[in-house]
Design a protein around this motif. Structure first.
Motif, mmCIF file in Angstrom:
data_model
loop_
_atom_site.group_PDB
_atom_site.id
_atom_site.type_symbol
_atom_site.label_atom_id
_atom_site.label_comp_id
_atom_site.label_asym_id
_atom_site.label_seq_id
_atom_site.Cartn_x
_atom_site.Cartn_y
_atom_site.Cartn_z
ATOM 1 N N GLY A 247 0.819 -1.212 0.000
ATOM 2 C CA GLY A 247 0.000 0.000 0.000
ATOM 3 C C GLY A 247 0.847 1.254 0.000
ATOM 4 O O GLY A 247 0.568 2.214 -0.723
ATOM 5 N N HIS A 248 1.890 1.250 0.817
ATOM 6 C CA HIS A 248 2.789 2.398 0.879
ATOM 7 C C HIS A 248 3.463 2.603 -0.465
ATOM 8 O O HIS A 248 3.608 3.728 -0.946
ATOM 9 C CB HIS A 248 3.832 2.177 1.972
ATOM 10 C CG HIS A 248 4.826 3.297 2.109
ATOM 11 N ND1 HIS A 248 5.999 3.323 1.396
ATOM 12 C CD2 HIS A 248 4.814 4.427 2.858
ATOM 13 C CE1 HIS A 248 6.668 4.410 1.706
ATOM 14 N NE2 HIS A 248 5.969 5.098 2.592
ATOM 15 N N MET A 249 3.891 1.527 -1.088
ATOM 16 C CA MET A 249 4.565 1.613 -2.375
ATOM 17 C C MET A 249 3.645 2.214 -3.432
ATOM 18 O O MET A 249 4.049 3.091 -4.206
ATOM 19 C CB MET A 249 5.026 0.231 -2.820
ATOM 20 C CG MET A 249 5.776 0.230 -4.132
ATOM 21 S SD MET A 249 6.277 -1.427 -4.626
ATOM 22 C CE MET A 249 4.684 -2.169 -4.954
ATOM 23 N N ILE A 250 2.389 1.764 -3.457
ATOM 24 C CA ILE A 250 1.442 2.258 -4.445
ATOM 25 C C ILE A 250 1.149 3.737 -4.215
ATOM 26 O O ILE A 250 1.122 4.544 -5.155
ATOM 27 C CB ILE A 250 0.147 1.435 -4.400
ATOM 28 C CG1 ILE A 250 0.433 0.002 -4.871
ATOM 29 C CG2 ILE A 250 -0.933 2.077 -5.268
ATOM 30 C CD1 ILE A 250 -0.739 -0.939 -4.724
ATOM 31 N N ARG A 251 0.949 4.102 -2.953
ATOM 32 C CA ARG A 251 0.665 5.514 -2.651
ATOM 33 C C ARG A 251 1.835 6.402 -3.036
ATOM 34 O O ARG A 251 1.645 7.483 -3.611
ATOM 35 C CB ARG A 251 0.330 5.680 -1.168
ATOM 36 C CG ARG A 251 -1.042 5.128 -0.770
ATOM 37 C CD ARG A 251 -1.427 5.557 0.626
ATOM 38 N NE ARG A 251 -0.538 4.981 1.631
ATOM 39 C CZ ARG A 251 -0.703 3.787 2.170
ATOM 40 N NH1 ARG A 251 -1.723 3.026 1.807
ATOM 41 N NH2 ARG A 251 0.132 3.330 3.085
ATOM 42 N N ALA A 252 3.053 5.972 -2.723
ATOM 43 C CA ALA A 252 4.228 6.777 -3.060
ATOM 44 C C ALA A 252 4.375 6.910 -4.568
ATOM 45 O O ALA A 252 4.688 7.984 -5.088
ATOM 46 C CB ALA A 252 5.483 6.141 -2.459
ATOM 47 N N GLY A 253 4.119 5.801 -5.279
ATOM 48 C CA GLY A 253 4.298 5.821 -6.726
ATOM 49 C C GLY A 253 3.225 6.609 -7.457
ATOM 50 O O GLY A 253 3.514 7.322 -8.421
ATOM 51 N N LEU A 254 1.964 6.494 -6.998
ATOM 52 C CA LEU A 254 0.860 7.106 -7.712
ATOM 53 C C LEU A 254 0.507 8.510 -7.229
ATOM 54 O O LEU A 254 0.043 9.338 -8.008
ATOM 55 C CB LEU A 254 -0.383 6.213 -7.610
ATOM 56 C CG LEU A 254 -0.271 4.820 -8.242
ATOM 57 C CD1 LEU A 254 -1.583 4.062 -8.070
ATOM 58 C CD2 LEU A 254 0.093 4.919 -9.725
ATOM 59 N N LEU A 255 0.726 8.753 -5.936
ATOM 60 C CA LEU A 255 0.269 10.013 -5.360
ATOM 61 C C LEU A 255 1.400 10.983 -5.031
ATOM 62 O O LEU A 255 1.153 12.128 -4.685
ATOM 63 C CB LEU A 255 -0.550 9.738 -4.085
ATOM 64 C CG LEU A 255 -1.767 8.805 -4.255
ATOM 65 C CD1 LEU A 255 -2.438 8.573 -2.907
ATOM 66 C CD2 LEU A 255 -2.753 9.391 -5.254
ATOM 67 N N GLY A 256 2.624 10.519 -5.131
ATOM 68 C CA GLY A 256 3.744 11.371 -4.746
ATOM 69 C C GLY A 256 4.058 12.483 -5.712
ATOM 70 O O GLY A 256 4.702 13.472 -5.357
ATOM 71 N N GLY A 257 3.600 12.332 -6.952
ATOM 72 C CA GLY A 257 3.888 13.357 -7.949
ATOM 73 C C GLY A 257 5.366 13.423 -8.274
ATOM 74 O O GLY A 257 6.095 12.440 -8.180
ATOM 75 N N LYS A 258 5.825 14.611 -8.643
ATOM 76 C CA LYS A 258 7.225 14.790 -9.030
ATOM 77 C C LYS A 258 8.162 14.877 -7.833
ATOM 78 O O LYS A 258 9.375 14.751 -7.988
ATOM 79 C CB LYS A 258 7.357 16.055 -9.887
ATOM 80 C CG LYS A 258 6.636 15.967 -11.230
ATOM 81 C CD LYS A 258 6.836 17.228 -12.041
ATOM 82 C CE LYS A 258 6.132 17.117 -13.389
ATOM 83 N NZ LYS A 258 6.328 18.352 -14.201
ATOM 84 N N LYS A 259 7.599 15.081 -6.632
ATOM 85 C CA LYS A 259 8.448 15.275 -5.459
ATOM 86 C C LYS A 259 8.866 13.949 -4.818
ATOM 87 O O LYS A 259 9.856 13.890 -4.095
ATOM 88 C CB LYS A 259 7.718 16.129 -4.413
ATOM 89 C CG LYS A 259 7.497 17.558 -4.839
ATOM 90 C CD LYS A 259 6.707 18.325 -3.812
ATOM 91 C CE LYS A 259 7.507 18.635 -2.566
ATOM 92 N NZ LYS A 259 8.531 19.663 -2.779
ATOM 93 N N ILE A 260 8.099 12.884 -5.056
ATOM 94 C CA ILE A 260 8.377 11.596 -4.421
ATOM 95 C C ILE A 260 8.481 10.529 -5.498
ATOM 96 O O ILE A 260 7.542 10.324 -6.273
ATOM 97 C CB ILE A 260 7.259 11.221 -3.418
ATOM 98 C CG1 ILE A 260 7.114 12.313 -2.357
ATOM 99 C CG2 ILE A 260 7.561 9.872 -2.759
ATOM 100 C CD1 ILE A 260 5.893 12.142 -1.479
ATOM 101 N N LYS A 261 9.615 9.853 -5.556
ATOM 102 C CA LYS A 261 9.819 8.835 -6.584
ATOM 103 C C LYS A 261 10.371 7.557 -5.978
ATOM 104 O O LYS A 261 11.207 7.586 -5.075
ATOM 105 C CB LYS A 261 10.797 9.347 -7.653
ATOM 106 C CG LYS A 261 10.259 10.479 -8.512
ATOM 107 C CD LYS A 261 11.253 10.856 -9.591
ATOM 108 C CE LYS A 261 10.712 11.976 -10.471
ATOM 109 N NZ LYS A 261 11.710 12.334 -11.544
ATOM 110 N N MET A 262 9.885 6.445 -6.495
ATOM 111 C CA MET A 262 10.445 5.153 -6.133
ATOM 112 C C MET A 262 11.740 4.945 -6.910
ATOM 113 O O MET A 262 11.883 5.405 -8.042
ATOM 114 C CB MET A 262 9.456 4.038 -6.455
ATOM 115 C CG MET A 262 8.183 4.111 -5.647
ATOM 116 S SD MET A 262 7.030 2.779 -6.086
ATOM 117 C CE MET A 262 6.613 3.217 -7.762
ATOM 118 N N VAL A 263 12.674 4.259 -6.293
ATOM 119 C CA VAL A 263 13.980 4.059 -6.908
ATOM 120 C C VAL A 263 14.057 2.669 -7.522
ATOM 121 O O VAL A 263 13.823 1.661 -6.859
ATOM 122 C CB VAL A 263 15.111 4.224 -5.867
ATOM 123 C CG1 VAL A 263 16.467 3.918 -6.494
ATOM 124 C CG2 VAL A 263 15.092 5.640 -5.314
#
Length: 271
Positions: A247-263
């Motif tokens: 859930g955290h991964m999906i939220r970070a990837g979909l809702l983080g926008g340009k400021k938050i990115k998965m590596v």
């Protein structure tokens, strides 16, 4: 040769020590005699097939692509294919071989030559094997938003872990101001590897501290999107390499926008 194999998903009980055929390198591959390998969370994710989306890469019902774990390897080249140009028999090499089928938990592994580099002479096989996955994750996470600049304020969440300890040291090479987050037990460790400040998460509510950072490197995944926003400066960015759950991964990837990115990254010789 001996190898630790796994032909179904599960815990350590699915691992078996077996005698299997020694692999033969193809024309663009080398055969490496393993001297040391390291275990990462990557290995137990593959072993258990969890989170389930990983099975898209490894096999749905059972592991069909990876039957010998171990991405971090260090060893000596014993045989080279006809088209190999960079490595020769006798070279001591190391690398991250995840994209070449894993295989570190064995006596020998065959790898395309671009998956390996020659070891520095002043380190041991054990030291070399401890580097690739963790250090490359740290390197790629820190530069996800571009080069690090001198004086940049960087928060490393999970600074005492495998990836985190590399992240602290790499960030200091670029003269960043590094704040490490860890538990009480590891405060001195994180200070000893160069962190300018160390925060004990058991004693301080970091997201409510009012502190601001130019880059958050989250190697744990226990901070929420709201926490990221509270801790980031106006132009700040967050690189997420660890997740508290899907859930955290999906939220970070979909809702983080340009400021938050998965590596994510693919190992290469230059890195």
């Amino acid at each position: 040769m001996k190898a630790i194999t796994n032909y179904k998903y599960g815990g350590p009980e699915v691992l078996k020590l077996e005698e299997i055929d020694r692999p033969t390198p193809q024309e663009n591959e080398v055969l490496v005699k393993i001297k040391a390998t390291a275990i990462n969370p990557l290995d137990w994710h593959v072993m258990r097939g969890i989170p389930y989306f990983m099975r898209l890469m490894t096999g749905i019902a059972k592991p069909t692509k990876f039957n010998i774990l171990g991405a971090d390897v260090a060893g000596t080249v014993e045989q080279v294919g006809d088209k190999v140009r960079q490595l020769k028999v006798g070279d001591n090499v190391f690398g991250d071989i995840f994209n070449f089928g894993l295989g570190g938990l064995s006596e020998y592994v065959r790898v395309k030559e671009e998956g390996l580099v020659v070891m520095p002479e002043n380190i041991s096989f054990e030291e070399a094997a401890a580097v690739p996955v963790a250090a490359l994750t740290a390197l790629n996470g820190l530069r996800k938003f571009g080069p690090i600049s001198s004086g940049q304020k960087i928060l490393i969440n999970g600074a005492s872990g495998g990836v985190g300890t590399f992240a602290v040291q790499i960030a200091k090479i670029y003269d960043a101001h590094v704040t490490g987050v860890c538990s009480t037990t590891n405060l001195e460790l994180v200070k000893s590897i160069g962190a300018d400040e160390v925060i004990d998460y058991t004693n301080e509510d970091l997201p409510q501290s009012g502190r601001k950072y130019d880059l958050i490197f989250d190697a744990v995944g226990n901070l929420s999107l709201a926490d990221y926003k509270n801790l980031l400066s106006e132009e700040g960015r967050c690189a997420v390499v660890g997740f508290g759950g899907v859930g955290h991964m999906i939220r970070a990837g979909l809702l983080g926008g340009k400021k938050i990115k998965m590596v994510d990254f693919k190992a290469n010789q230059r890195d």
